[in-house]
Design an enzyme around this catalytic site. Structure first.
Site, PDB file in Angstrom:
ATOM      1  N   PRO A 188       0.834  -1.204   0.000  1.00 40.43           N
ATOM      2  CA  PRO A 188       0.000   0.000   0.000  1.00 40.43           C
ATOM      3  C   PRO A 188       0.870   1.255   0.000  1.00 40.43           C
ATOM      4  O   PRO A 188       1.940   1.278   0.616  1.00 40.43           O
ATOM      5  CB  PRO A 188      -0.786  -0.117   1.313  1.00 40.43           C
ATOM      6  CG  PRO A 188      -0.717  -1.553   1.695  1.00 40.43           C
ATOM      7  CD  PRO A 188       0.615  -2.038   1.197  1.00 40.43           C
ATOM      8  N   LYS A 189       0.406   2.273  -0.707  1.00 43.46           N
ATOM      9  CA  LYS A 189       1.070   3.584  -0.656  1.00 43.46           C
ATOM     10  C   LYS A 189       0.301   4.416   0.369  1.00 43.46           C
ATOM     11  O   LYS A 189      -0.798   4.887   0.094  1.00 43.46           O
ATOM     12  CB  LYS A 189       1.060   4.255  -2.031  1.00 43.46           C
ATOM     13  CG  LYS A 189       1.834   5.568  -2.087  1.00 43.46           C
ATOM     14  CD  LYS A 189       1.816   6.160  -3.490  1.00 43.46           C
ATOM     15  CE  LYS A 189       2.708   7.403  -3.566  1.00 43.46           C
ATOM     16  NZ  LYS A 189       2.273   8.485  -2.668  1.00 43.46           N
ATOM     17  N   TRP A 190       0.884   4.575   1.545  1.00 41.83           N
ATOM     18  CA  TRP A 190       0.170   5.187   2.654  1.00 41.83           C
ATOM     19  C   TRP A 190       0.107   6.702   2.534  1.00 41.83           C
ATOM     20  O   TRP A 190       0.979   7.326   1.934  1.00 41.83           O
ATOM     21  CB  TRP A 190       0.828   4.792   3.978  1.00 41.83           C
ATOM     22  CG  TRP A 190       0.783   3.318   4.218  1.00 41.83           C
ATOM     23  CD1 TRP A 190       1.799   2.416   4.044  1.00 41.83           C
ATOM     24  CD2 TRP A 190      -0.350   2.557   4.617  1.00 41.83           C
ATOM     25  NE1 TRP A 190       1.364   1.146   4.328  1.00 41.83           N
ATOM     26  CE2 TRP A 190       0.049   1.199   4.679  1.00 41.83           C
ATOM     27  CE3 TRP A 190      -1.665   2.877   4.933  1.00 41.83           C
ATOM     28  CZ2 TRP A 190      -0.825   0.174   5.054  1.00 41.83           C
ATOM     29  CZ3 TRP A 190      -2.526   1.861   5.308  1.00 41.83           C
ATOM     30  CH2 TRP A 190      -2.109   0.532   5.367  1.00 41.83           C
TER      31      TRP A 190
ATOM     32  N   ASP B  17      -2.956   6.027  -0.626  1.00 47.16           N
ATOM     33  CA  ASP B  17      -2.749   6.969  -1.716  1.00 47.16           C
ATOM     34  C   ASP B  17      -2.490   6.235  -3.026  1.00 47.16           C
ATOM     35  O   ASP B  17      -2.193   6.854  -4.032  1.00 47.16           O
ATOM     36  CB  ASP B  17      -1.556   7.873  -1.368  1.00 47.16           C
ATOM     37  CG  ASP B  17      -1.520   9.129  -2.214  1.00 47.16           C
ATOM     38  OD1 ASP B  17      -2.582   9.559  -2.674  1.00 47.16           O
ATOM     39  OD2 ASP B  17      -0.429   9.674  -2.424  1.00 47.16           O
TER      40      ASP B  17
END
Length: 351
Positions: free
Chosen positions: A27-29, A177
């Site tokens: 995941p792109k945090w 994101d």
């Protein structure tokens, strides 16, 4: 690896997830990128630019100093959970010159560090030259050895593209994101765009409530976008500025013909912020007749995080049909949240 010389590995944008084998997806945090470094009692938090973030996150400095390992270098994302989502607004509030305010916010809304890479082990071994597959194994061992680390989270990872696609579909509304893809056999490449980032792009129909002139020009520089709230007032939600030189004269004539309207009747542009300038506070209100479809990637607090891309005019849609519900539907919490404390998760994201 010298902490003073390292920069975080960067990502290049792509339109879709890689289809060949040999990738790890994460995941792109929605937070601040951070290299967390400890050497004895010395703790440093380095942002993407290489500048220190330590003074803004004293709670994280204290948390890392309290860990049993006395030496390590972690790559991760500083984030602040508010309820069941991550709040980028809460992060921005930390960037304040007054230490008293920073300390108060640190106590009220503590930060967490979502970790996705280990660059130096507690024994002092430099892992940057090792492939990601080895670094991930070492990272999971690092977390397994922690007795109690409530401020640290291990970011999930998967090699399954289908799982990454599910994450991507839920991105853009308050916790994720997008998705990051990394080659399993790649070393850590400081400062290089060696990763891939993929975002889920959506569209919204917005009212053009005003515009700004370009700097030192009498031609339009950006269109100011609005959506109607539950009280029937037009709130400013962002802007679009991708206007070519060929389009600018005709667009200027189009919007200047509508000058003199009420513009935004709810939240208006140009409010005070640490980024405001005298020029950014100036805008021209318009009669509410233009509806534009725009493409965006992320929503934070009923606003577009970044500038949007103009898609087309929507003369077939009434301005009063453009409501905040378009953004609120995507900002509602889903079951995709912050990873659990100290839990090793490879294919699921759990609260």
């Amino acid at each position: 690896m010298s902490p003073s010389a390292i920069l975080a590995m960067e990502a290049r944008p792509e339109s879709e997830l890689p289809r060949d084998k040999g990738w790890q997806f994460e995941p792109k945090w929605d937070g601040f990128r951070c290299l967390a470094i400890r050497d004895g009692d010395a703790v440093e938090l380095l942002g993407r630019s290489g500048k220190s973030l330590a003074r803004y996150f004293p709670d994280m400095v204290a948390s890392l100093r309290a860990l049993k390992p006395k030496r390590f270098m972690l790559d991760g994302e500083l984030a602040i959970p508010v309820g069941k989502v991550l709040s980028f607004d809460a992060l921005q509030l930390r960037l304040h010159p007054a230490a008293s305010r920073v300390n108060r916010l640190a106590a009220e809304t503590p930060s967490i560090l979502i970790v996705f890479d280990l660059l130096q082990t507690p024994r002092g071994t430099d892992l940057a030259a090792r492939p990601l597959s080895e670094r991930r194994t070492a990272l999971e061992a690092f977390f397994a050895a922690l007795n109690d680390a409530p401020s640290l989270r291990l970011s999930p990872a998967t090699e399954k593209r289908a799982e990454a696609e599910r994450w991507l579909k839920r991105a853009g509304g308050g916790e994720l994101d997008g998705v990051i893809a990394k080659r399993l056999d790649d070393p850590y490449r400081p400062g290089e765009r060696a990763m891939v980032k993929i975002k889920c792009l959506r569209t919204a129909d917005c009212v053009v409530g005003g515009f700004r002139y370009a700097a030192n020009s009498r031609q339009v520089g950006s269109l100011l976008l609005g959506l109607f709230n539950d009280q029937g007032k037009l709130d400013h939600v962002g802007f679009t500025s991708g206007i070519s030189d060929e389009q600018r004269p005709a667009l200027t004539r189009k919007v200047e013909a509508l000058k003199g309207g009420r513009g935004f009747t709810g939240d208006a542009p140009g409010g005070p912020s640490r980024w405001s300038t005298e020029r950014s506070a100036k805008w021209e209100p318009l009669k509410l007749e233009l509806v534009a479809e725009v493409r965006y990637d992320h929503v934070t607090g009923d606003r577009f995080r970044h500038g949007t891309r103009f898609v087309r005019w929507r003369p077939d849609k009434r301005p009063d049909q453009c409501t905040l519900e378009q953004l609120q539907q995507e900002a509602r919490p889903s079951h995709l949240f912050v990873p659990q404390k100290g839990r090793i998760v490879r294919t699921r994201v759990a609260l």
